[in-house]
Write an enzyme that holds these catalytic residues in place. Structure first.
Site, mmCIF file in Angstrom:
data_model
loop_
_atom_site.group_PDB
_atom_site.id
_atom_site.type_symbol
_atom_site.label_atom_id
_atom_site.label_comp_id
_atom_site.label_asym_id
_atom_site.label_seq_id
_atom_site.Cartn_x
_atom_site.Cartn_y
_atom_site.Cartn_z
ATOM 1 N N ARG A 1 0.813 -1.216 0.000
ATOM 2 C CA ARG A 1 0.000 0.000 0.000
ATOM 3 C C ARG A 1 0.850 1.272 0.000
ATOM 4 O O ARG A 1 0.386 2.330 -0.343
ATOM 5 C CB ARG A 1 -0.937 -0.041 1.220
ATOM 6 C CG ARG A 1 -1.800 1.166 1.454
ATOM 7 C CD ARG A 1 -2.751 1.411 0.289
ATOM 8 N NE ARG A 1 -3.576 2.581 0.512
ATOM 9 C CZ ARG A 1 -3.144 3.824 0.379
ATOM 10 N NH1 ARG A 1 -1.908 4.069 0.050
ATOM 11 N NH2 ARG A 1 -3.966 4.833 0.597
ATOM 12 N N LYS A 2 2.077 1.149 0.439
ATOM 13 C CA LYS A 2 2.992 2.301 0.535
ATOM 14 C C LYS A 2 2.308 3.502 1.200
ATOM 15 O O LYS A 2 2.194 4.586 0.631
ATOM 16 C CB LYS A 2 3.553 2.676 -0.831
ATOM 17 C CG LYS A 2 4.421 1.576 -1.436
ATOM 18 C CD LYS A 2 5.211 2.045 -2.643
ATOM 19 C CE LYS A 2 6.106 0.967 -3.222
ATOM 20 N NZ LYS A 2 5.397 -0.127 -3.903
#
Ligand code: BMP
Length: 480
Positions: free
Chosen positions: A309-310
């Site tokens: 997802r960063k």
């Protein structure tokens, strides 16, 4: 100490005085300073009764302090016989640190049978500055041995204990010099003037605390087995266990738009991967059933799920992004990726989203990127590593996403490295690839991420097996 031990302690102090293990006068220390009191515990080897008394006291002391350890190591040379006594009484195996590595044979600095990750208790006779203990600690830690506790017979109270504690080793002393003087004074063996002279000397001769000088273990030389004990993160432990049992360090990046394709890839590659990485926001038909099916496959093939997802927002926003919304990531992803940009609050925010989850969860912090021309600087990478090592949420940080060997020095953190393909160097959007052997050996990856190298192959299962074999071989060659 309990009353009985107190009496034995007094007996030992007096005995040590009797056999000249303590001298009062004018002496020169190892570092050239003058001292009015000198301890020479080497003489105890000529007095088996004193050795026996000391052994009994130390044995009780270790039990009282509830120190847990697997090995025992005396600081050479005076503490070697003392460590031997305790080793025999406690039935704990000894280690010996050579002062110089042998010029022939194994060239080992540490003698004895041990594994990286084993714990070791240090024994020392006297501490003044603490430097001798710290040298021994450094050599043990360089072998991956965990050192949390040290026992000293006499602490001269000149700052050595603070120095050792500063290096993350607890100091347990049988006597402090002040207690020792108190016993001899009470027994009329010394007078008040002598006590005052030594007390003044101690006050005026303090060693300042030195900055942390711990050497770093070469993480890339350690096996996954030995790293199990070194990680603070429960999910990193789970991941290492999977790597060990399935003999794989391959993470599949399942970057396709249809949930059925991801599930098919997961089932085909499942036996060969330790992690399956998703980008859920690219799935056209994302739904709850998909998540449950993916979890079932993770269970069937024993791999972890990582949502790439960063996260990169303020604590409160990532809390909401992680724990709620359509994807409700915290519900099902064992691991997530996180940019360090926001600072420590991003970890706190994410952790707060886990209040209703009992399963192990963890993050990989991004310290570098694989894309050409990315804007991450060396100083950003260093700050990310500092965040990883100083965070109060260390149990939540499973590892680091990066590209360069040397970024991850802490053997408790796992290095995840994307950009791996056997026969291509780049894609046409800036991705940079290296071969499996290069990613593991030269870049220092513990786990390599492969996406299109497997997904675009004619047969996903065969391709996953091929990448797994090459990555695992590179790892076994690296640690041997
Ligand atoms: P591929 O092997 O197909 O290039 O896929 C690489 C995967 O790793 C992608 O999911 C990408 O988002 C991810 N990734 C990367 O390529 N470089 C990074 O620095 C960090 C990543 O997460």
């Amino acid at each position: 100490m309990v009353a009985d031990s107190q009496e034995t302690l007094k007996r030992l102090a007096i005995k040590l005085h009797e056999i000249d293990a303590i001298k009062f006068g004018n002496f020169q220390t190892k570092s050239g300073l003058q001292t009015p009191i000198y301890f020479d515990l080497r003489v105890i080897i000529s007095h088996p009764d004193v050795m026996d008394l000391l052994a009994t006291l130390l044995l009780n002391f270790v039990d009282e302090q509830k120190i847990e350890y697997k090995h025992i190591c005396g600081v050479p040379y005076t503490a070697l016989p003392i460590a031997t006594l305790l080793s025999i009484k406690q039935e704990k195996p000894m280690l010996i640190r050579r002062k110089e590595a042998k010029a022939y044979g194994t060239k080992k600095l540490i003698e004895g049978k041990y594994g990286a990750g084993d714990s070791c208790l240090i024994i020392e006779d006297i501490i003044t500055s603490g430097s001798s203990i710290l040298e021994t600690v450094a050599d043990l830690r360089a072998e991956g041995i965990v050192v949390n506790d040290s026992i000293v017979v006499i602490d001269r109270q000149q700052g050595g204990a603070a120095n050792i504690t500063h290096n993350d080793v607890r100091v347990h002393s049988l006597f402090k010099i002040s207690e020792f003087l108190g016993i001899l004074r009470e027994a009329n063996r010394i007078d008040d003037a002598c006590v005052k002279e030594i007390t003044d000397y101690v006050t005026n001769n303090q060693t300042p605390v030195k900055e942390n000088e711990q050497p770093t273990v070469d993480r890339t030389k350690l096996t996954y087995e030995s790293r199990l004990e070194l990680t603070k993160s429960p999910i990193a432990k789970d991941l290492l266990q999977i790597c060990i049992s399935k003999k794989t360090n391959l993470c599949l990046a399942a970057d396709t738009n249809k949930s059925v394709d991801i599930l098919n890839a997961a089932d085909a590659a499942g036996p060969y991967i330790c992690v399956l990485k998703t980008h859920v926001d690219i799935i056209d038909d994302f739904n709850e059933d998909f998540v449950r099916s993916l979890q079932a496959l993770a269970k069937k093939h024993n791999f972890l799920i990582m949502e790439d997802r960063k996260f990169a927002d303020i604590g409160n926003t990532v809390l909401l992004q992680y724990g709620s919304g359509v994807f409700s990531i915290a519900d099902w992803a064992d691991l997530v990726t996180v940019h360090s940009l926001t600072g420590p609050s991003i970890l706190q925010g994410l952790k707060n989203a886990l209040s209703g989850t009992s399963a192990n969860r963890g993050v990989f912090l991004l310290a570098e990127l694989s894309s050409a021309g990315n804007l991450i600087t060396q100083s950003y990478t260093e700050s990310t590593m500092k965040l990883a090592s100083t965070t109060a949420d260390a149990d939540f940080v499973a590892g680091i996403v990066c590209q360069t060997k040397g970024v991850v020095q802490d053997a408790g953190l796992l290095q995840l490295t994307p950009g791996c393909k056997i026969d291509t160097k780049t894609d046409d959007l800036g991705q940079q690839y290296n071969t499996p052997a290069y990613v593991i050996k030269e870049k220092g990856a513990d786990i390599a991420v492969v996406g299109r190298g497997i997904l675009n192959a004619k047969d996903i299962r065969t391709a996953a097996e091929l990448y797994r074999d090459q990555l695992w071989t590179a790892y076994t060659e690296r640690v041997n």
